[in-house]
Every structure is written in structure tokens, then in C-alpha cells.
Write an enzyme that holds these catalytic residues in place. Sequence first.
Site, PDB file in Angstrom:
ATOM      1  CG  HIS A 100       6.771  -2.872  -5.287  1.00 45.93           C
ATOM      2  ND1 HIS A 100       6.590  -2.284  -4.056  1.00 45.93           N
ATOM      3  CD2 HIS A 100       6.718  -1.854  -6.192  1.00 45.93           C
ATOM      4  CE1 HIS A 100       6.433  -0.969  -4.202  1.00 45.93           C
ATOM      5  NE2 HIS A 100       6.500  -0.688  -5.486  1.00 45.93           N
ATOM      6  CG  HIS A 118       2.096   1.476  -4.985  1.00 47.06           C
ATOM      7  ND1 HIS A 118       2.247   2.710  -5.573  1.00 47.06           N
ATOM      8  CD2 HIS A 118       3.329   0.913  -5.001  1.00 47.06           C
ATOM      9  CE1 HIS A 118       3.514   2.870  -5.950  1.00 47.06           C
ATOM     10  NE2 HIS A 118       4.182   1.801  -5.622  1.00 47.06           N
ATOM     11  CG  ASP A 157      -0.932 -17.864  12.210  1.00 41.68           C
ATOM     12  OD1 ASP A 157      -0.442 -18.468  13.174  1.00 41.68           O
ATOM     13  OD2 ASP A 157      -2.166 -17.768  12.022  1.00 41.68           O
ATOM     14  CG  HIS A 162       7.843   3.241  -2.801  1.00 47.77           C
ATOM     15  ND1 HIS A 162       8.977   3.267  -3.587  1.00 47.77           N
ATOM     16  CD2 HIS A 162       6.893   2.634  -3.543  1.00 47.77           C
ATOM     17  CE1 HIS A 162       8.690   2.704  -4.763  1.00 47.77           C
ATOM     18  NE2 HIS A 162       7.443   2.310  -4.742  1.00 47.77           N
ATOM     19  CE1 TYR A 173      -3.466 -23.520   9.877  1.00 47.16           C
ATOM     20  CE2 TYR A 173      -2.133 -23.738   7.894  1.00 47.16           C
ATOM     21  CZ  TYR A 173      -3.295 -23.333   8.517  1.00 47.16           C
ATOM     22  OH  TYR A 173      -4.295 -22.745   7.793  1.00 47.16           O
TER      23      TYR A 173
END
Lengths: 232, 232, 232, 232
Positions: D96, D98, D121, D170, D228
Site C-alpha cells: 500500500h 500513497h 503487460d 485514499h 517474454y
Amino acid sequence: MTLLKYLREEVMEANLELVRRGLVLYTFGNASGISRDEGLIAIKPSGVPYEKLKPENMVVTDLLGRVIDGDLRPSSDLATHLVLYEYFPTIGGVAHTHSEFATAWAQAMRPIPCFGTTHADYFSGQVPVTDSLSGEEIQGEYEKNTGMAICRAVAKDDGDKVPAVLVAGHGPFTWGATASEAAHNAVILESIARMAYHTVAIARDTFPIAKQLHDKHFLRRHGKKAYYGQSK
Amino acid sequence: MTLLKYLREEVMEANLELVRRGLVLYTFGNASGISRDEGLIAIKPSGVPYEKLKPENMVVTDLLGRVIDGDLRPSSDLATHLVLYEYFPTIGGVAHTHSEFATAWAQAMRPIPCFGTTHADYFSGQVPVTDSLSGEEIQGEYEKNTGMAICRAVAKDDGDKVPAVLVAGHGPFTWGATASEAAHNAVILESIARMAYHTVAIARDTFPIAKQLHDKHFLRRHGKKAYYGQSK
Amino acid sequence: MTLLKYLREEVMEANLELVRRGLVLYTFGNASGISRDEGLIAIKPSGVPYEKLKPENMVVTDLLGRVIDGDLRPSSDLATHLVLYEYFPTIGGVAHTHSEFATAWAQAMRPIPCFGTTHADYFSGQVPVTDSLSGEEIQGEYEKNTGMAICRAVAKDDGDKVPAVLVAGHGPFTWGATASEAAHNAVILESIARMAYHTVAIARDTFPIAKQLHDKHFLRRHGKKAYYGQSK
Amino acid sequence: MTLLKYLREEVMEANLELVRRGLVLYTFGNASGISRDEGLIAIKPSGVPYEKLKPENMVVTDLLGRVIDGDLRPSSDLATHLVLYEYFPTIGGVAHTHSEFATAWAQAMRPIPCFGTTHADYFSGQVPVTDSLSGEEIQGEYEKNTGMAICRAVAKDDGDKVPAVLVAGHGPFTWGATASEAAHNAVILESIARMAYHTVAIARDTFPIAKQLHDKHFLRRHGKKAYYGQSK
């Protein structure tokens, strides 16, 4: 003199934090700290490049801005800092920058709306913008009158809840419990100014987050029942 | 030859400041300095990577641009510098970059309005943009004609007050009392170009700050009663 | 094998230039170089982090893309490079990135107009964008068909004059006389993509610079009478 | 305890990757990892500066969030992580941040459209945005309810295909097979958020790439016939 030494080092460090975070260019910006018990303020000298600054270059003044100790002139914005120290009785430090995005909001004369929890974590409400100074205020005690305009934009009791303001056509001032916290808030302000800028670029009609979410995040960190971080 | 050595070192240093501040890419940009007493100019050589530059690589010419000392070709923009040295009799250095935001304003052919005190601290008025060159001017002495277009955009007496111009469809030129100050002004110009860009993105209808505030800040630094910095 | 060693080192160096200039993230991007005399191509291996790359990891293939030397799989975009080497008989290197602003123009499916002399110094005309591939082209030999779309967007004779293209919904490919020049052009392309982006943000109605100015700058560097730089 | 040591080191490293890539400021952000066999989770402690973090500071909890090992409080967002680990049975890490542009999209409450192959991708479809939490959800178990809102925005089976979500007002959460992959996806998300932002700034009416191109790129990396990279 131990106190003076400590205050100068803390103020020096707060000024350097502004440099490390890319908030100042050349001699732009200034941070100060206050010892309320001693009635002394330490502030960056005017126009000295940061790379040449040493703690002993911090200028020490009394609460009226008279130099008590130091060989250099204090920052030309000292009078603005003095007004803030008098108006907000609990703050211990002030910082001023021309950081890019906070200054853009100040130049556009728009408050920064609270668009997200990053903002709400630090500022309880929008970051306000001052009125423009009148011709008289500019030609009179300009720096002091800048401080007075800030006081008109932030309620005396809100100093802890909204520790930042945008001076119209100029740039941001931030404050905090210490010089270090004032500088920290200047860094956060620039970050939320960037994100708010990008938010309105994506969607002009974005509205601020709900008051409940805003309060939840601010109080999660700053309220009596705060549970963010390691302090108890 | 001591003078030449000093001039070359100062010009070298001014060119490196453009690199350190992220204003140039590869071989873009150039700065020069003049010794008016000796009638000599030192300028960056054309197309040499900055990391290979040494002071002795700076090309020394007379006021007509003829190479007096040095093994390399001077910057292809030398003729523009020469015009500026002739037109503004008090300046001692010129810098030219393709810095990102100043160039964007030049490409959009819009002057940079003074939206705040950061701008007012350095430039007394908007940063002007030249007219586009005519086909004849482009196919004739192009670099000299670029200098002439700059002269038409800035009044002869305003050289000290507005030490910067945007060449339409090209990029910024700045100048100052020394090569170092010219480079410094190039850095400041890029910063205020960024902030003005962000200001209009926030609010298209932002208007320039009041003349009184503009003058206050410019004179706080540059007027007879200047009180910014440590000089007396 | 000396040739192979040299080619691998040059291709390695071109790939690292993309990293140094901030054009690639993680394993994004790839650069290759060709030795037309030997009929050999060296290219970055697929999906290997740049910090682990060594010259000997560069995969060497023939002109049909069959691996001649090397333990790793070549970049999955190899087939696109092969088409370009065949189509433009004079080029010696190809680079592909997802650099931020060039990719944004490619995603917006807009060619980059020539708004200034920085662009004109390198690209003689706008930087074109390919058509979108059809469903059949995507489900068939996708990477080869990407190369074919590039060929449709740039005239065979324009390879030296416009050494860059934007693949619609994908990102830029650039080329040059060597792998190093291809990478150099990728860096320049990103820079002019940024400036063009900012230019239209300032003034939507900006129009490209006049053809005479465009030609003047391109030929000042690339024409028979070029006088930029130190070569004669 | 060897497992705990390994898990803590991996989680520590994932948190540091967020710092190295410029995704977090001060104590912002957090990454965690899970050992499903042992029923243990390691997560960054709350509010500790990254430069002071050591692997042993990572807090180890059980699947209900009860601290099993460690002296510090876990991240205040732990409850959100727990919900994700329960909902997506195959994931091994959550991150997580910001980060600036992903947060701007979250604040504007707009999903990030797939405008190009860089996005395709990594993410099979747009990056969704959650609904805003209700007043009850905010005042109740806020962090857990944030996790529930994420679950409503991403189908249970899509965890591997769209390993990212924007929490309205958020910021982003990402996940992956390991803590390291979760952090990697956070970095990629910020990059595609930047490019999508610039894309709509160039052309508001840009539409997402065709599903065939989207699938081609996603499956080139993630499908059964992926080609790939170096794995077989």
C-alpha cells in the site's frame, strides 16, 4: 548558552531538511524555532547559500526581532515569523518555502481542498489562502503585514489542526511544535499540493472527501485515541 | 593571460551550473562571459559533451566573434551573444538553454506573467517573448538576427530589470553582471516557468500580482534600499 | 569474434544509456545493433534486469532472428527490429522504450508536432504515429507486424531525417547510424515529447514552427553545410 | 524461526523497494507477506521511519492480526491486508502506498483505463476504483471495511489478472505472489498511472486499446504460452 546551541542546531537541521526534500532553490526559504521560556528565536540568515550554513550562522533574536547573538542579518521574513509565534501560543517552529506546487496554488489564490486521506492525515480541513495585501500593507511593514494576513486566514485555535497556509501570490508558510515539525509539514504540504493538482487535472469536478473520512484520518493520528505510530 | 584564465574558468563554471541544475541535455546550451576592458569574450565550444569540457576548451573571441585563442569552434549561437553584449552595455555574461518549461513557454509563444513574488524577486515585469523571425531573417544571418529579435523584445534600459527573454519557437536567453549570474538567472527562470505553468493549470484566469507587490519584492533585493541578503 | 565483442559492447552500452537517462523501468526497453557486413545483430535478452546485464549476455542473431551466439532468449521485440533493419538500409541501431512522455503521445495516438528548434535539430518533420494494428495483425506475427506498421508510417527514404516513430497504443522506436545513436535519439525524443506536451498545455492552439526555421536547424546540424559541432 | 527470518527479510526488502522507487514519503506506505502454511503474516510496523527499519522490526501476526512476535505495533492498515489475504487465496504479498499519480486517480475516483501495452503487460483490464465508504463503515472497523470495499471492486477470481485497486479518496493497494511482487506491482502501477494521466492531458477523448491487443500483451507475459523473459 547550551540552550542556544541546541536551538541553533535544531533550526539548522530544519533548514537542511527543506534542501534535502527539494523544497528550496539557492537561498530560497527559511525555518526558525523558538524557546518560549527564554524568549529567544533562532532563524536562518538572509541570502546565505545553504551549503555554507553552519549552526553558528543561525541568527538569534528576541521576540521583537532584535538580534541578540550572531553576526549576520536574519531572514527578511523574520517579521512574519514573529507574528505567527505571537498569534499561535503553542507552536515552536515556522517554515517558509517557495516549493513548486504549494506556490502554484498560492499564486492561483486557491485553497487546497482535501481530496484524500494523505491530506487528512495532517491537515484538518482545506489549506487556506490569505487575502491579497492592500497597497498600504505592502508599502508599510510588509513582512509583518504578511503575518497579519495569515492570522486572518487561520483561526487562532486552529493552529494545531491546520498548520499551513498559502500566502496569496507568494507561497506557503507552515508551523509545528518544533522547527523540525514545521519543516516536516512543509514537505507534506508540497506532496499534497502535487496530488491535489493532479487530481483536478484528471477530474475538474472532484469534490473533497466526506467529513467523516477526513476526521477519521486526522484523529487516527492526532486525536486522544490516536492509534497510528508507536507512541501510547 | 591571467585574465583569460580567470574568464575561461568563470565561463566553464557557469556552463557546469547549467548541467548541475538539470537545464541541459547532452551538448545543449551555452554560457559566455565578457571582459569589456580587454574586448574579449569566452564561450563554450560547439557540440562538445559537458563531461569532457575543461576551462582551456572555452573559446576566446574578440567582439566581432573572431577566434583569438582556442582550438575549437565556438558555440553556433555566438553571434546571438555578441548582439546582446553590444546592446546591453552593462552585462557581463549570457546563458542560453533549452530548459524544459522555459522552452515550452517559448514554443507556445507566450510571455511568462508575473504570478508571484518568486518571479518578482528576479524579474521586474513579465518575461517577454520575441517575434518569430521572418523567412529572410532565418535564411540570412540567422544567429545574429535572433539577437536582434531579442533586442526588439527588451528595451535597452531594461537589461538589468528583466534579464531574460524567450525566443519564439526556440528557448530562453538570460544574462547578468557575470557569466555566473547569467547561469543563475537561467536556473531561476526555469523555476518560475514551472510555477507559472502550474498556476495557469490550476486556474486559467489567474492574473498577475499587483504592481506594488511586484515592485516591493524586486526592490527589496535590487533597489537602492535593498535589505535582502548580507550586503550593505 | 572481435567484431562480435565490439558489437555486444556497443549494444550493452546503448541499453545502459536508456537506464542512465531514466527511460526504462525494471526490464522495459531494448536496444540492438547490426553489423551489415557480417549479417549479425546483437540485442538485449528478454526480461533480464539491467543491473545484471553484461556484454556477453547480449544475444547475437542472424538477419532472420535465429540465435547464433548466446545462452539467453533475445528480446521479444526482436522481430520488430529485424523489419526496421531490412527497411532502412543505412541504419545501424534500433532502440525501443516505454519512456513516459513519448509513450503518452503514442497512447493518445497523436504525432508530435515540431513546436521548436530542439525538435528541428533532430527530426525533420513531426514524429509520426502508426496506425493501430488490426485484430489479424495482432493475432498473427505480432512483433513483425508492428515493424510493418512502422514502415507504413515512415517513408523508406526518411529514415535518416525522422529517426523515430510512435507505435499507437504502445510506445516509441528510434534508430540511428549506430546502437548508440539510436539510444541517443530515444533520449532526445523523450525530451521533445515532454516539451511538446507542456507547450500544448500552455496554449492548445500552438502551431508548428515555420518550415524555414525547421529546415534551418535541421540542416545546421545534418546538412552538407552543417556548422554545428566540431566536425568538418 | 528460519521461516520467520526469511519472511521478515522479504517483507523488509519489499518495503525498501517502495522507498528506492520514490513511492513513499517519510513513514507512508506498507508492505506485508504471508506464509500460508504457518498461518503467519509479517508487516511493517506503524509510523517508523524507513531508514531505521531492520528486518527484526517487521511485526509478525497470525491471520486474525494478533501479534505473535515483535515489539512494535503493526501498520494501522494491517486489517486491510488481512481481508485481502482471505479473499484472494493465491496471493503471498500486499503493498500500500500513497504514490503520487496512482493516488491522484484514487482521489479523482476514476479507474485507470488501459491506454497502452505497458498497462496490458501487467493488468488485464482497467485498474478499478472502490466505492466510497459509508459513514457507518468509516466509524466502524474502518481498515477492515476498506478491505471489504476492495473485495467488492475486484472479482475474487481476478486477483491474479488485476493485482491492483484504487481506494477512493485514499490511494492504491497492490498484491502479488510474494511481498516482492506486490511492491513491484506498486511501482508499475505508479508508472502506468503517470502515463495514463499524460495521455488524457494530450487527448481527453483517448479510448482504451483494443481487447485483442490488451490480451496479446498480458498473455505474452502471463499466459500458458508466455514467451517474454527467460523462464520456460
